[in-house]
Write an enzyme that holds these catalytic residues in place. Sequence first.
Site, PDB file in Angstrom:
ATOM      1  N   ASP A 249      30.558  37.406  33.703  1.00 31.48           N
ATOM      2  CA  ASP A 249      30.156  38.749  33.150  1.00 31.48           C
ATOM      3  C   ASP A 249      31.605  39.372  32.292  1.00 31.48           C
ATOM      4  O   ASP A 249      32.315  38.633  32.827  1.00 31.48           O
ATOM      5  CB  ASP A 249      29.661  39.668  34.145  1.00 31.48           C
ATOM      6  CG  ASP A 249      28.496  39.404  34.732  1.00 31.48           C
ATOM      7  OD1 ASP A 249      27.844  38.668  33.909  1.00 31.48           O
ATOM      8  OD2 ASP A 249      27.985  39.951  35.781  1.00 31.48           O
ATOM      9  N   LYS A 271      27.463  40.748  30.576  1.00 33.12           N
ATOM     10  CA  LYS A 271      26.949  41.891  31.316  1.00 33.12           C
ATOM     11  C   LYS A 271      27.998  42.798  31.915  1.00 33.12           C
ATOM     12  O   LYS A 271      28.917  42.468  32.491  1.00 33.12           O
ATOM     13  CB  LYS A 271      26.138  41.385  32.424  1.00 33.12           C
ATOM     14  CG  LYS A 271      24.589  41.212  32.088  1.00 33.12           C
ATOM     15  CD  LYS A 271      23.700  40.367  33.041  1.00 33.12           C
ATOM     16  CE  LYS A 271      23.715  41.105  34.110  1.00 33.12           C
ATOM     17  NZ  LYS A 271      22.896  42.481  34.319  1.00 33.12           N
ATOM     18  N   MET A 384      28.789  52.610  38.157  1.00 30.34           N
ATOM     19  CA  MET A 384      28.266  52.986  36.707  1.00 30.34           C
ATOM     20  C   MET A 384      27.955  54.292  36.672  1.00 30.34           C
ATOM     21  O   MET A 384      26.934  54.719  36.219  1.00 30.34           O
ATOM     22  CB  MET A 384      26.942  52.118  36.722  1.00 30.34           C
ATOM     23  CG  MET A 384      27.206  50.571  36.463  1.00 30.34           C
ATOM     24  SD  MET A 384      25.763  49.654  36.404  1.00 30.34           S
ATOM     25  CE  MET A 384      25.539  49.541  37.999  1.00 30.34           C
TER      26      MET A 384
HETATM   27  N1  SAH Z   1      28.787  43.790  41.680  1.00 28.73           N
HETATM   28  C1  SAH Z   1      29.830  44.527  41.219  1.00 28.73           C
HETATM   29  C2  SAH Z   1      29.260  45.963  40.540  1.00 28.73           C
HETATM   30  C3  SAH Z   1      28.661  45.529  39.242  1.00 28.73           C
HETATM   31  S1  SAH Z   1      28.084  47.040  38.621  1.00 28.73           S
HETATM   32  C4  SAH Z   1      30.780  44.874  42.549  1.00 28.73           C
HETATM   33  O1  SAH Z   1      30.365  44.648  43.533  1.00 28.73           O
HETATM   34  O2  SAH Z   1      31.738  45.558  42.358  1.00 28.73           O
HETATM   35  C5  SAH Z   1      29.424  47.351  37.467  1.00 28.73           C
HETATM   36  C6  SAH Z   1      30.070  48.566  38.157  1.00 28.73           C
HETATM   37  O3  SAH Z   1      31.096  48.248  38.898  1.00 28.73           O
HETATM   38  C7  SAH Z   1      31.093  49.275  36.870  1.00 28.73           C
HETATM   39  O4  SAH Z   1      30.359  50.034  36.241  1.00 28.73           O
HETATM   40  C8  SAH Z   1      31.931  50.292  37.958  1.00 28.73           C
HETATM   41  O5  SAH Z   1      31.267  51.342  38.374  1.00 28.73           O
HETATM   42  C9  SAH Z   1      32.164  49.013  39.258  1.00 28.73           C
HETATM   43  N2  SAH Z   1      33.182  48.396  39.153  1.00 28.73           N
HETATM   44  C10 SAH Z   1      33.328  47.145  38.861  1.00 28.73           C
HETATM   45  N3  SAH Z   1      34.609  46.708  38.924  1.00 28.73           N
HETATM   46  C11 SAH Z   1      35.245  47.626  38.957  1.00 28.73           C
HETATM   47  C12 SAH Z   1      36.564  48.029  39.155  1.00 28.73           C
HETATM   48  N4  SAH Z   1      37.801  47.081  39.072  1.00 28.73           N
HETATM   49  N5  SAH Z   1      37.305  49.347  39.451  1.00 28.73           N
HETATM   50  C13 SAH Z   1      36.170  50.330  39.398  1.00 28.73           C
HETATM   51  N6  SAH Z   1      35.044  49.977  39.473  1.00 28.73           N
HETATM   52  C14 SAH Z   1      34.517  48.925  39.205  1.00 28.73           C
END
Ligand code: SAH
Length: 464
Positions: A249, A271, A384
């Site tokens: 992704d 994604k 998100m």
């Molecule tokens: N599976 C992922 C989430 C995917 S949805 C997890 O467990 O983190 C994607 C969302 O995750 C983004 O829109 C944001 O809100 C959050 N996200 C992912 N990486 C991030 C990061 N390094 N810092 C802050 N938010 C993050």
Amino acid sequence: MQHFPIFLAMDGQRLVLSGGADAALAKLRLLMKTTARIEVYAPAPAAEIEGWAAEGRLELLRRPLRAGDVQGASLFYAADEDETEDARTAAIARSEGVLVNVVDNLEDSQFITPAIVDRDPVTVAIGTEGAAPVLARAIKADLEARLPVTLGPLARIGKGFRKLAEALPFGRARRDFWADYYFNAGPRAIDRDGETGAREALDTLLDRHLARQQREGHVAFVGAGPGDPELLTLKARRALDEADVVIFDRLVSKEILELARREATMIDVGKEGFGPSTSQETIDALIVEHAKGGAQVVRLKSGDPTVFGRLDEEIDACEAAGVTWHIVPGITAASAAVAGIGQSLTKRGRNSSVRFLTGHDVAGFADHDWAALAREGEVAAIYMGKKSARFLQGRLIMHGADRATPVTVIENASRPDQRVLLTTLDTLPADLAEAKMTGPALTFYGLAPRAAALALPDLQKELA
Ligand code: SAH
């Protein structure tokens, strides 16, 4: 293409050159790398040419070229650096049916000599049809830096092993074997143990690849964590190390992608929670197709694959196709973000539960049990949540939430460019707009950074 590149067989051929000064020397240095016989016509040859003649590396005739001299040769170089003399010798060669190159004269030449990167038997020829010699030299320097000097011996040794490598089925399996040899096992072995080492490495490598043949395709759903490569699990690293195909992704960081096996096919499906991306159906199909083809597939998802990652759809696709799979958990964004503000997700006396919410789902802004969330002491990690900040605020206040409830937004958690925004439910949308966050961000509802964490330099900057 006004000039078509080919590689001429040189064994047993005759190359004729007229000239005895600088241009002749430059060309001769190149020509002497071939296995052809070289004949030089020069009434007053440079000392180097005399020397090479004495060493038997070329045949020197101390006189001007005459009709009949070029007969039967495969190439002729007019290198006298004198227009009239070059025209005369070129005319002789042409009338004797030999291909002619007039040094530094593209127009009168039937062929030109490319810039050459020599890792014999690997040779790279670079041509710009005379348009940009500077460019050709730059490309040559670039390739020379990139191709190890050991590539030549490696290729020679590899060539002798081609028959044995046919034990592997033609196509992908064999290509993988050779890629592994040239970019991985080969260079390491030759650096360590010389050419014998490289030859032995081929045997070991072939055994390993033959064993791999027995394996079936498989899918690992791997959590890439929040971005810092040091937050990868050892299992994630191992999976990346063994992957044939990595489907990733957009949120997976570059540093992490670099840890994948060098020969792995890297597929970006872009994604990022929402927004333009490869369709889920296409991703499902890609995963299945590669696994069915026998590949070890790593489906690399940011954070933890089980959190807002549409994991179940991908698992369903695997099951439907009879493909085996397993999950390697990762550090989810909420865990990384809460660490960044020095807080706990749960705390005795404050909150005994924490909700993971998505601000957005495929249908738009996501609905939740707002009345429950609006109660005092609730903590929620909102994924998100940037675009839906105003919507969240409206719903919570409508259900009686305190406008002064702390809200913390952590952008790029765990990455060098991490930023923290401390605000309240009341001013969340306005502050968020002002902060202009472009990276992934996690919103904590009901949680402020620990006072000590506020003293951290990056926080101070943000909150000043
Ligand atoms: N599976 C992922 C989430 C995917 S949805 C997890 O467990 O983190 C994607 C969302 O995750 C983004 O829109 C944001 O809100 C959050 N996200 C992912 N990486 C991030 C990061 N390094 N810092 C802050 N938010 C993050």
